[in-house]
Enzyme design. Structure first.
Site, short mmCIF file in Angstrom:
data_model
loop_
_atom_site.label_atom_id
_atom_site.label_comp_id
_atom_site.label_asym_id
_atom_site.label_seq_id
_atom_site.Cartn_x
_atom_site.Cartn_y
_atom_site.Cartn_z
N LYS A 15 0.68 -0.95 0.16
CA LYS A 15 0.01 0.28 -0.05
C LYS A 15 0.89 1.20 -0.05
O LYS A 15 0.41 2.44 -0.75
CB LYS A 15 -0.89 -0.07 1.27
CG LYS A 15 -2.01 -1.27 1.27
CD LYS A 15 -2.76 -1.09 2.61
CE LYS A 15 -1.93 -1.54 3.93
NZ LYS A 15 -1.38 -2.84 3.85
N HIS A 40 4.40 0.98 6.57
CA HIS A 40 4.22 1.10 4.99
C HIS A 40 5.63 1.38 4.49
O HIS A 40 6.13 2.67 4.83
CB HIS A 40 3.14 2.01 4.83
CG HIS A 40 1.78 1.74 5.15
ND1 HIS A 40 0.71 2.39 5.12
CD2 HIS A 40 1.60 0.49 5.80
CE1 HIS A 40 -0.35 1.74 5.49
NE2 HIS A 40 -0.03 0.46 5.96
P1 GDP Z 1 2.18 -2.22 3.11
O1 GDP Z 1 2.23 -2.23 4.57
O2 GDP Z 1 0.99 -2.52 2.39
O3 GDP Z 1 2.59 -0.81 2.67
O4 GDP Z 1 3.41 -3.06 2.46
P2 GDP Z 1 4.69 -3.12 3.40
O5 GDP Z 1 5.73 -2.03 2.95
O6 GDP Z 1 4.88 -3.47 4.79
O7 GDP Z 1 5.41 -4.33 2.54
C1 GDP Z 1 5.62 -4.42 1.11
C2 GDP Z 1 7.19 -4.59 1.02
O8 GDP Z 1 7.38 -4.95 -0.59
C3 GDP Z 1 7.92 -3.71 1.12
O9 GDP Z 1 9.24 -3.96 1.33
C4 GDP Z 1 8.01 -2.93 -0.44
O10 GDP Z 1 9.48 -2.14 -0.45
C5 GDP Z 1 7.96 -4.14 -1.25
N1 GDP Z 1 7.45 -3.96 -2.42
C6 GDP Z 1 6.32 -3.20 -2.82
N2 GDP Z 1 6.00 -3.45 -3.96
C7 GDP Z 1 6.84 -4.53 -4.48
C8 GDP Z 1 7.17 -4.87 -5.79
O11 GDP Z 1 6.34 -4.75 -6.82
N3 GDP Z 1 8.15 -6.06 -5.99
C9 GDP Z 1 9.21 -6.03 -4.94
N4 GDP Z 1 9.86 -6.92 -4.89
N5 GDP Z 1 8.91 -5.63 -3.55
C10 GDP Z 1 7.80 -4.55 -3.40
P1 IMO Z 2 0.17 -2.76 7.11
O1 IMO Z 2 -0.61 -1.54 7.50
C1 IMO Z 2 0.33 -7.18 8.31
C2 IMO Z 2 -1.65 -8.12 12.23
C3 IMO Z 2 -0.63 -8.73 13.10
C4 IMO Z 2 -1.60 -9.76 14.01
C5 IMO Z 2 -2.74 -9.32 13.88
C6 IMO Z 2 -3.15 -8.18 15.12
O2 IMO Z 2 1.61 -2.66 7.20
O3 IMO Z 2 -0.22 -3.77 6.11
P2 IMO Z 2 -2.49 -5.98 16.18
O4 IMO Z 2 -0.79 -5.49 16.47
O5 IMO Z 2 -2.83 -5.18 15.08
O6 IMO Z 2 -3.28 -6.40 17.24
O7 IMO Z 2 -1.89 -7.45 15.59
O8 IMO Z 2 -2.83 -8.07 12.65
N1 IMO Z 2 -1.20 -6.91 11.44
C7 IMO Z 2 -0.40 -6.76 10.25
N2 IMO Z 2 -0.13 -7.74 9.37
N3 IMO Z 2 0.42 -5.72 8.14
C8 IMO Z 2 -0.02 -4.88 9.03
O9 IMO Z 2 -0.12 -3.46 8.56
C9 IMO Z 2 -0.60 -5.26 10.26
N4 IMO Z 2 -1.07 -4.51 11.21
C10 IMO Z 2 -1.65 -5.49 12.17
O10 IMO Z 2 0.41 -9.40 12.50
O11 IMO Z 2 -1.74 -10.91 13.49
MG MG Z 3 3.13 -3.30 6.14
#
Ligand code: GDP
Ligand code: IMO
Ligand code: MG
Length: 424
Positions: A15, A40
């Site tokens: 995201k 994020h």
């Molecule tokens: P979010 O919580 O939905 O914002 O996602 P996170 O940042 O926790 O996890 C997504 C991970 O995937 C991060 O390390 C990003 O840098 C990485 N990422 C996002 N888009 C891509 C993609 O298209 N390819 C790869 N290889 N990594 C990606």
């Molecule tokens: P983003 O925004 C992935 C999961 C935790 C656990 C459950 C409850 O980066 O996608 P909490 O601390 O919210 O009470 O945990 O929800 N969890 C997530 N998993 N991405 C997240 O956020 C999360 N935020 C909470 O791992 O299973």
């Molecule tokens: Mg995340």
């Protein structure tokens, strides 16, 4: 034009990257739910930002950032987030606004989260220990809640914290036999937060409605994923907020009717952190391949993410409850090198085939995935910049999933960087 970006799986879909890209065409980016459990990631060139509370639009210097009423804010994490950006010469002065109605996560919330998880042993939920559940519980319970607006009257807050801490200490002592907490220490922290954050506090609902009336373009940034939604996810293995797009109106006071486009984000496969049923999980070499190649370790907690095949049943449910218009699929590059790929098209539960996702955990834990197998591709695709230049099997994989979920996949990620994104 107002849009909302929301995760369609169990979080971490990418995201942050999608919001950062779409923020270019927006005036304001709004976080409306969750707290510092979110992580994020935005990658621009060689710089990597992990945002927990600041909206992912904050990297762009002229975007207004709003933290709306539905978020629970840990002001220590927020302070660090602002500091990290300042170190990269990104200032939030005059462009960050926090709702006066935001609930504040305090040390006793984090302590309670940790003690409860520890006491549950193997039955723990696997929370992020960021105090999210206890803070939202205090919000719903009302009597012991602390909101940003409370920082305006420190005398009243001091008295309130005495009452709250007295209660919390009874629980910590009697239920957990744990060390007690000190109300004065918590108050001192709040005092310093008041100094720091009072200038940021406004009525964000009024602000957003005036911005809409003035034709500003707003991007609403969801946290977590739809399947972690408190009411519509895989309870109790969920977070404590409405993390599907259904939480957006309540989380910021802007009705869904005023949002022109709901954009769902998925990975080209599935991941999940923490406990709970996961029908397409691959607790094997395939899962390890995805984890290694996709660097599937939590942005907030560093925990290895559980990995599995793409789940059409789960994503279609998130599309349906979220009124999703279009989909962004990240991490297509991660699948390169797998000989064949599986797409879960239905579940078998108690001998019956089902295509509508059962959020009920008992049913879901009895579900076995029914797969369609499609050919994979060997070529790395991280340098590709046109959908039509992807290997035929990669294009076919995207189109097949598009057919299943019935919504256009208009954005495709082929790497973590802002530039590694294809549009169709
Ligand atoms: P979010 O919580 O939905 O914002 O996602 P996170 O940042 O926790 O996890 C997504 C991970 O995937 C991060 O390390 C990003 O840098 C990485 N990422 C996002 N888009 C891509 C993609 O298209 N390819 C790869 N290889 N990594 C990606
Ligand atoms: P983003 O925004 C992935 C999961 C935790 C656990 C459950 C409850 O980066 O996608 P909490 O601390 O919210 O009470 O945990 O929800 N969890 C997530 N998993 N991405 C997240 O956020 C999360 N935020 C909470 O791992 O299973
Ligand atoms: Mg995340």
């Amino acid at each position: 034009m107002n849009s909302c970006v929301v995760g369609l799986q169990w979080g971490d879909e990418g995201k942050g990257k999608v919001v950062d890209i779409l923020a270019e065409q927006s005036d304001i980016v709004v976080r409306y739910g969750g707290g510092a459990n979110a992580g994020h990631t935005v990658v621009i060139g060689d710089s990597r930002f992990a945002l927990h509370l600041l909206p992912s639009g904050s990297i762009r210097p002229d975007i207004i950032c709003v933290i709306a009423n539905g978020v629970v804010v840990d002001l220590e994490v927020l302070t660090n987030g602002i500091k990290t950006l300042a170190e990269k010469d990104i200032s939030l002065d005059g462009r960050l606004f926090i709702s006066e109605n935001v609930h504040v996560v305090l040390d006793y919330h984090k302590k309670e989260d940790q003690l409860r998880e520890e006491s549950l042993g193997k039955n723990k939920l696997g929370t992020t220990i960021r105090g999210i559940g206890p803070c939202y519980a205090d919000k719903v319970g009302r009597s012991y809640a602390v909101r940003m607006a409370d920082l305006r009257d420190l005398k009243a807050l001091k008295a309130k914290l005495q009452t709250i801490v007295e209660y919390k200490n009874k629980v910590f002592g009697a239920v957990y036999d744990a060390e007690l907490i000190n109300a004065d220490e918590i108050f001192k922290k709040c005092e310093s937060y008041a100094d720091r954050f009072l200038p940021f506090i406004i009525d964000t609902t009024e602000y957003l409605h005036k911005a809409i009336a003035n034709g500003k373009s707003i991007l609403f940034e969801g946290a977590q994923g739809s399947l972690l939604d408190l009411d519509h996810g895989t309870f109790p293995y969920v977070t404590s907020s409405n993390s599907s797009s259904l939480g957006m109106p309540a989380g910021c006071g802007v009705p869904a009717k005023l949002v022109d486009k709901f954009i769902g984000v998925v990975k080209a496969y599935s991941t999940r952190v923490g406990a709970g049923p996961f029908p397409t999980e691959q607790d094997n070499q395939t899962g390890q391949f995805i984890r290694d190649k996709g660097n599937e370790y939590g942005t907030t907690t560093g925990r290895p993410r559980r990995c599995g095949w793409f789940d059409v049943v789960a994503v279609s449910y998130a599309v349906t409850i979220g009124a999703i218009d279009s989909v962004a699929m990240m991490h297509l590059d991660t699948l390169a090198g797998l000989k064949e790929l599986k797409i879960c098209k239905a579940y078998k539960i108690d001998g019956q085939e089902k295509t509508f996702f059962p959020a009920n955990t008992d049913k879901l834990s009895r579900a076995s995935a029914v797969y369609e197998t499609v050919p994979g591709w060997d070529e790395e695709i991280t340098e590709v910049n046109d959908f039509n230049d992807l290997p035929a099997n990669a294009q076919h994989y995207v189109c097949r999933i598009e057919e299943y979920i019935g919504k256009p996949i208009t954005v495709i990620g082929v790497g973590p960087k802002r530039s590694q994104t294809l549009f169709r």
